[in-house]
Design an enzyme around this catalytic site. Sequence first.
Site, PDB file in Angstrom:
ATOM      1  CG  ASN A  10      -1.770   1.221   1.349  1.00 45.70           C
ATOM      2  OD1 ASN A  10      -1.821   2.032   0.422  1.00 45.70           O
ATOM      3  ND2 ASN A  10      -2.462   1.374   2.473  1.00 45.70           N
ATOM      4  CG  HIS A  94      -6.207   1.863   5.153  1.00 47.35           C
ATOM      5  ND1 HIS A  94      -5.682   2.756   6.051  1.00 47.35           N
ATOM      6  CD2 HIS A  94      -5.244   0.939   4.928  1.00 47.35           C
ATOM      7  CE1 HIS A  94      -4.436   2.384   6.357  1.00 47.35           C
ATOM      8  NE2 HIS A  94      -4.154   1.285   5.691  1.00 47.35           N
ATOM      9  CD  GLU A 142      -3.501  -2.304   7.913  1.00 51.73           C
ATOM     10  OE1 GLU A 142      -2.496  -2.605   7.279  1.00 51.73           O
ATOM     11  OE2 GLU A 142      -4.086  -1.222   7.784  1.00 51.73           O
ATOM     12  CB  ILE A 147      -0.797   2.111  11.120  1.00 51.22           C
ATOM     13  CG1 ILE A 147      -1.767   0.940  10.970  1.00 51.22           C
ATOM     14  CG2 ILE A 147      -0.544   2.791   9.774  1.00 51.22           C
ATOM     15  CD1 ILE A 147      -3.124   1.299  10.400  1.00 51.22           C
ATOM     16  N   GLY A 182       3.030  -1.878  11.013  1.00 48.89           N
ATOM     17  CA  GLY A 182       4.387  -1.913  11.560  1.00 48.89           C
ATOM     18  C   GLY A 182       5.295  -2.980  10.987  1.00 48.89           C
ATOM     19  CB  SER A 204       5.964   3.253   6.510  1.00 54.01           C
ATOM     20  OG  SER A 204       5.636   2.398   7.582  1.00 54.01           O
TER      21      SER A 204
END
Length: 227
Positions: A10, A94, A142, A147, A182, A204
């Site tokens: 993503n 999301h 999630e 996150i 994470g 990320s």
Amino acid sequence: MLKFPVLIVNMKNYLEASGEKGVAMAKAAERVAKEFGVNIVVAPPTPILYSVVSSVSIPVYAQHVDIVKAGSTTGFISPEYVKSFGVCGSLINHSEHQLPVKRVKQTITILKDLGMATIVCAVDPRKTKVFAKMEPDAVAVEPPELIGSGIAVSKARPEVITDSVSAVKSVGSKSRLICGAGIVSGEDVRRALELGAEGVLVASGIVKAFDPEEKIREMAREIKRFL
Ligand code: G3P
């Protein structure tokens, strides 16, 4: 249509994935998918969806779609419109773009009618259960607080994954359970799959990595073990 185990990248709206950079990242994901024979899906920022779809042969999903028709719906993301040029699924709800439960259900129905894949995000096992009953292709659990933290759900909150796997089973749903938040290493991915997840959703850890292609490779290597 959505194959498991899966690595979903993503790209959110990270500037590291802006314009051509997002296309390059998708091409990197495609190279790794071919190299390992694993399922990798990319969810690029909305403004580059067409460029990405035109540049790669791996599945490309939207990060969000609206419940609107193609045509006179200025500024909305029409599922039918993005499907017309090859987008084959979407994330729904999301944690950064949450929807009322009723709208989640309507979105699943619309995408299914269009033959598009559906991945509904859930913030915890309780919500996983609610969404699993709607039979999307997958529910992605999630925990919001992890996150973007670099602290993997599979290490810090393993019970979120195992409880979510049980939640899906408890309602007799055919939805598959994936997880995210994470995840930054191959080891994080392996733990998630060992805990019963059938895929991971990563942002990320890949997009902001020094070398995103190498990071995708590190994670794909673990996905391959569970093929
Ligand atoms: O959709 C994936 C996401 O919310 C997880 O983000 O940055 O923790 O991988 P991140």
